[in-house]
Design a protein around this motif. Sequence first.
Motif, PDB file in Angstrom:
ATOM      1  N   MET A   1       0.820  -1.196   0.000  1.00  0.00           N
ATOM      2  CA  MET A   1       0.000   0.000   0.000  1.00  0.00           C
ATOM      3  C   MET A   1       0.865   1.261   0.000  1.00  0.00           C
ATOM      4  N   THR A   2       2.008   1.208   0.715  1.00  0.00           N
ATOM      5  CA  THR A   2       2.892   2.367   0.784  1.00  0.00           C
ATOM      6  C   THR A   2       3.399   2.753  -0.596  1.00  0.00           C
ATOM      7  N   LYS A   3       3.767   1.757  -1.393  1.00  0.00           N
ATOM      8  CA  LYS A   3       4.271   2.049  -2.739  1.00  0.00           C
ATOM      9  C   LYS A   3       3.196   2.683  -3.613  1.00  0.00           C
ATOM     10  N   ILE A   4       1.982   2.218  -3.490  1.00  0.00           N
ATOM     11  CA  ILE A   4       0.879   2.787  -4.281  1.00  0.00           C
ATOM     12  C   ILE A   4       0.636   4.246  -3.867  1.00  0.00           C
ATOM     13  N   LEU A   5       0.623   4.500  -2.562  1.00  0.00           N
ATOM     14  CA  LEU A   5       0.441   5.873  -2.086  1.00  0.00           C
ATOM     15  C   LEU A   5       1.575   6.783  -2.559  1.00  0.00           C
ATOM     16  N   LEU A   6       2.808   6.266  -2.497  1.00  0.00           N
ATOM     17  CA  LEU A   6       3.954   7.059  -2.943  1.00  0.00           C
ATOM     18  C   LEU A   6       3.876   7.353  -4.436  1.00  0.00           C
ATOM     19  N   ILE A   7       3.492   6.363  -5.221  1.00  0.00           N
ATOM     20  CA  ILE A   7       3.343   6.557  -6.672  1.00  0.00           C
ATOM     21  C   ILE A   7       2.275   7.611  -6.951  1.00  0.00           C
ATOM     22  N   LEU A   8       1.132   7.508  -6.284  1.00  0.00           N
ATOM     23  CA  LEU A   8       0.055   8.480  -6.480  1.00  0.00           C
ATOM     24  C   LEU A   8       0.483   9.881  -6.052  1.00  0.00           C
ATOM     25  N   HIS A   9       1.220   9.955  -4.945  1.00  0.00           N
ATOM     26  CA  HIS A   9       1.706  11.248  -4.448  1.00  0.00           C
ATOM     27  C   HIS A   9       2.654  11.897  -5.464  1.00  0.00           C
ATOM     28  N   VAL A  10       3.595  11.129  -5.973  1.00  0.00           N
ATOM     29  CA  VAL A  10       4.563  11.664  -6.944  1.00  0.00           C
ATOM     30  C   VAL A  10       3.862  12.047  -8.246  1.00  0.00           C
ATOM     31  N   LEU A  11       2.974  11.205  -8.729  1.00  0.00           N
ATOM     32  CA  LEU A  11       2.239  11.535  -9.959  1.00  0.00           C
ATOM     33  C   LEU A  11       1.379  12.784  -9.780  1.00  0.00           C
ATOM     34  N   ALA A  12       0.706  12.882  -8.637  1.00  0.00           N
ATOM     35  CA  ALA A  12      -0.112  14.076  -8.378  1.00  0.00           C
ATOM     36  C   ALA A  12       0.760  15.322  -8.332  1.00  0.00           C
ATOM     37  N   ALA A  13       1.941  15.215  -7.735  1.00  0.00           N
ATOM     38  CA  ALA A  13       2.848  16.368  -7.670  1.00  0.00           C
ATOM     39  C   ALA A  13       3.290  16.787  -9.067  1.00  0.00           C
ATOM     40  N   ILE A  14       3.627  15.832  -9.893  1.00  0.00           N
ATOM     41  CA  ILE A  14       4.079  16.147 -11.252  1.00  0.00           C
ATOM     42  C   ILE A  14       2.942  16.738 -12.073  1.00  0.00           C
TER      43      ILE A  14
END
Length: 153
Positions: free
Chosen positions: A1-14
């Motif tokens: 779950m942590t990896k999915i949240l991190l991916i979503l966070h980075v994509l949202a930031a970009i």
Amino acid sequence: MTKILLILHVLAAIVAVGPVTVAASMFPPAARRVPATDGAVAVGTVRLLHRICRVYATIGLSVPVLGLATALAMGVLGSGWLITSIALTAAAAGLLIAFVLPRQEEVLEQLDAAKPVDRSATVQLAMVTGIFNLLWATVTIFMIVRPGSTTGA
């Protein structure tokens, strides 16, 4: 779950923060060029840049939400680099909400009234936009090169 949240966070930031920083930076010089170019096209460009800032700022709300969820999942919520990043993010958001977007609207009102754009207003707007962008760049650096990184980089 942590990896999915991190991916979503980075994509949202970009996807969200990137367009705001670029459009906000383009706004002051575009507004200053209005009298020297085709008025209707130039005003349309300035209006589009403001709309990009407004819409992507709203989408950008997902960045700190996903970031906090990621930090909670990673157990780093009390880390100094994260607390600093949260403070800088809040400062950037405050500048955007309290200064950048309202000043852009004031410039658009001047353009709509067919008044010349006050150069000092666009210079101040450019300065604050630069600070806004610098805050985001600093947050990005903290997110990549954070103290105690587990990546070994």
